[in-house]
Structures are given as structure tokens and as C-alpha cells.
Design a protein around this motif. Structure first.
Motif, PDB file in Angstrom:
ATOM      1  N   SER A 112      19.225  16.935 -45.930  1.00 40.53           N
ATOM      2  CA  SER A 112      18.286  17.809 -45.248  1.00 40.53           C
ATOM      3  C   SER A 112      17.438  16.952 -44.300  1.00 40.53           C
ATOM      4  O   SER A 112      17.951  16.061 -43.637  1.00 40.53           O
ATOM      5  CB  SER A 112      17.428  18.552 -46.278  1.00 40.53           C
ATOM      6  OG  SER A 112      16.506  19.406 -45.650  1.00 40.53           O
ATOM      7  N   GLY A 120      12.523  20.101 -42.921  1.00 40.34           N
ATOM      8  CA  GLY A 120      12.793  21.320 -43.660  1.00 40.34           C
ATOM      9  C   GLY A 120      11.564  21.900 -44.311  1.00 40.34           C
ATOM     10  O   GLY A 120      11.569  23.066 -44.737  1.00 40.34           O
ATOM     11  N   LYS A 171      17.185  23.227 -41.726  1.00 38.93           N
ATOM     12  CA  LYS A 171      16.885  22.304 -42.814  1.00 38.93           C
ATOM     13  C   LYS A 171      16.031  22.972 -43.899  1.00 38.93           C
ATOM     14  O   LYS A 171      16.184  22.677 -45.092  1.00 38.93           O
ATOM     15  CB  LYS A 171      16.191  21.058 -42.273  1.00 38.93           C
ATOM     16  CG  LYS A 171      17.071  20.219 -41.355  1.00 38.93           C
ATOM     17  CD  LYS A 171      18.366  19.775 -42.019  1.00 38.93           C
ATOM     18  CE  LYS A 171      19.167  18.825 -41.142  1.00 38.93           C
ATOM     19  NZ  LYS A 171      20.418  18.355 -41.780  1.00 38.93           N
ATOM     20  N   ASP A 223      17.166  23.291 -47.916  1.00 35.95           N
ATOM     21  CA  ASP A 223      16.335  23.005 -49.092  1.00 35.95           C
ATOM     22  C   ASP A 223      16.422  24.137 -50.114  1.00 35.95           C
ATOM     23  O   ASP A 223      16.605  23.897 -51.311  1.00 35.95           O
ATOM     24  CB  ASP A 223      14.878  22.799 -48.681  1.00 35.95           C
ATOM     25  CG  ASP A 223      14.668  21.511 -47.903  1.00 35.95           C
ATOM     26  OD1 ASP A 223      15.623  20.711 -47.794  1.00 35.95           O
ATOM     27  OD2 ASP A 223      13.545  21.304 -47.398  1.00 35.95           O
TER      28      ASP A 223
END
Length: 261
Positions: free
Chosen positions: A145, A149, A163, A167
Motif C-alpha cells: 500500500s 492510503g 491505496k 488498506d
């Protein structure tokens, strides 16, 4: 050669360069059979050959695959199992970014980033999860990621959105597949010196000095450091699943914003 991943097999998407290549190299160093991947077979092959030359006894397999195509991803997993007999670790690393003001972002640019950075992670996780469930002895999925994020950054609307999705996708898959012994975690790097960061610096979006001043550790991270984090998440000798490990030199913890001039 012996290590924590002896006898295991790992796929690392987007592993022809940068963080992905570093992760693939360290997995091989720790004993794993490693599948390198790129949209270009030549780039995947070059990475596989370099790893084999760097790590004595390393077993590698280059595979051309477009992570936005679920059939292509499934074929990559099938080729992996045909070559090595199983799949133990899936690292969904392939990613990209397009920079621009949100009000000017073209629909095709938005879709391209979401397709690669979010849908590609889902398709990779899905194909790996199916194989690991069939094997019935667990596995590990690591989704790469970004610290973006969990925060906003100007001119990065599709990247930050993708992103953030990675998560929460990671958390959801961890909950869903825990009963199968599959650990699902994400690695969220900060500013790491890679081709993507060099590209965005060239666009005058930010400078090296600005990043170093904003980062409490005062520097960019390295691909080797990210590989070490990924290998921790890929190992299953822990009680960790559904986590997003942020490796950003303290960036997201830094409330003041800059310690430089």
C-alpha cells in the motif's frame, strides 16, 4: 542456502525493479522459490536472472502478467504451481501513479490507477487465496500500500483512493481467510527512493530536501528496508493479520510538519 522460507514459493508482482525486486531478492536469499513478474516478459526474465546470479542456489521463474486482468493473474498462479508445486507467499506490489489536479483528472487516468493499484491487488489476492485454500495449510499475502492510503496528498486523488482501498481490502481478506490459516497484511511505505519517486521529483512536484525536512528520520527509505518489512509480514511465525505496517520514517507521526529550515 537456508533461511526462513526454505521450501516455500513466493510470487512478487511488479518485481522487475524497485521495492518489488528488493522483496523478491530477499525472499530468494531466505530460501524461497521466487516468481518474478512484469507486464514485459523480458523485464521479468532480467530480474529473475539477476536474482539467480546474486543469490547462490536461488530458484526463479519469470512470468509475464497484467495484474489488471484476472485471467492473466490466474494463469500466473497456475504457472507457479506447475513449476514449484505450491504457492505460500503472494506479494501484490505492482503499482503506478498519475499526478494531476482532481478537477482535471481524465476518467481514463482515474480508472488506470484504480485498476492497477486496487483491482490488481484484489485479483492477485483472490487467485492466491484460492490456491492457498485448496492447499489447506495456510499462506501469507502481503499487499504493498502506501502511507497515502491513510492521508490525503494534493494532486494524487486516484492513488490515495486506491491505496485507502488496499488498506481496507487487506483487513477484510484477513478476517475472511483467517480460518484457512492465511495471514493478510499490508505494507505502507513512505517516501522510498525508486523510479516512481524520481519521476515525481522530476515533475517539480516536490524536492528531495522537502521530503527529508518533512521526515523525522531525515531521509528517504531504502528498498532493502521495505523488503525487510515485507519479509516479516510474509512469515507466519507471528500473530499478525489484518494489519497495515507503516514504514515511513515517522512521516505520519509528525504533527509539526517540518524540522528543516
Amino acid at each position: 542456502m537456508s533461511g526462513r522460507f526454505d521450501g516455500e514459493t513466493a510470487i512478487v508482482t511488479g518485481s522487475s525493479k524497485g521495492i518489488g525486486k528488493a522483496i523478491a531478492t530477499e525472499l530468494a536469499r531466505e530460501g524461497a522459490n521466487v516468481v518474478t513478474n512484469s507486464r514485459s516478459y523480458e523485464r521479468a526474465e532480467a530480474a529473475a536472472e539477476e536474482i539467480a546470479e546474486t543469490v547462490d542456489g536461488a530458484e526463479t521463474l519469470p512470468v509475464e502478467c497484467d495484474v489488471t486482468d484476472p485471467d492473466s493473474v490466474s494463469a500466473m498462479v497456475e504457472a507457479t504451481v506447475e513449476e514449484f508445486g505450491r504457492l505460500d507467499v503472494m506479494v501484490n506490489n505492482a503499482g503506478m501513479t498519475i499526478i494531476g489536479p482532481a478537477e482535471e483528472m481524465a476518467p481514463e487516468d482515474w480508472r488506470q490507477v484504480i485498476d492497477v493499484d486496487l483491482s490488481g491487488v484484489f485479483f492477485g489476492s483472490q487467485a492466491a487465496g484460492r490456491q492457498m485454500i485448496d492447499q489447506d495449510d495456510g499462506g501469507a499475502i502481503v499487499n504493498v500500500s502506501s502511507m497515502m492510503g491513510s492521508m490525503g496528498l494534493h494532486r494524487r486523488s486516484p492513488y490515495c483512493a486506491a491505496k485507502g482501498g488496499v488498506d481496507n481490502l487487506t483487513r477484510t481478506l484477513a478476517v475472511e481467510w483467517a480460518e484457512h490459516g492465511i495471514h493478510v497484511n499490508a505494507l505502507a511505505p513512505g517516501y522510498i527512493r525508486t523510479a516512481i519517486t524520481d519521476q515525481t521529483m522530476e515533475s517539480a512536484d516536490y524536492t528531495q530536501e522537502e521530503v527529508e525536512n518533512r521526515t523525522p528520520m531525515g531521509r528517504f527509505g531504502t528498498t532493502e528496508e521495505m523488503a525487510n518489512c515485507a519479509l516479516f509480514l510474509a512469515s507466519r511465525d507471528n500473530f499478525v493479520t489484518g494489519e497495515v505496517l507503516t514504514a515511513d520514517g515517522g512521516w505520519t507521526a509528525f504533527a509539526w510538519g517540518s524540522h528543516g529550515p
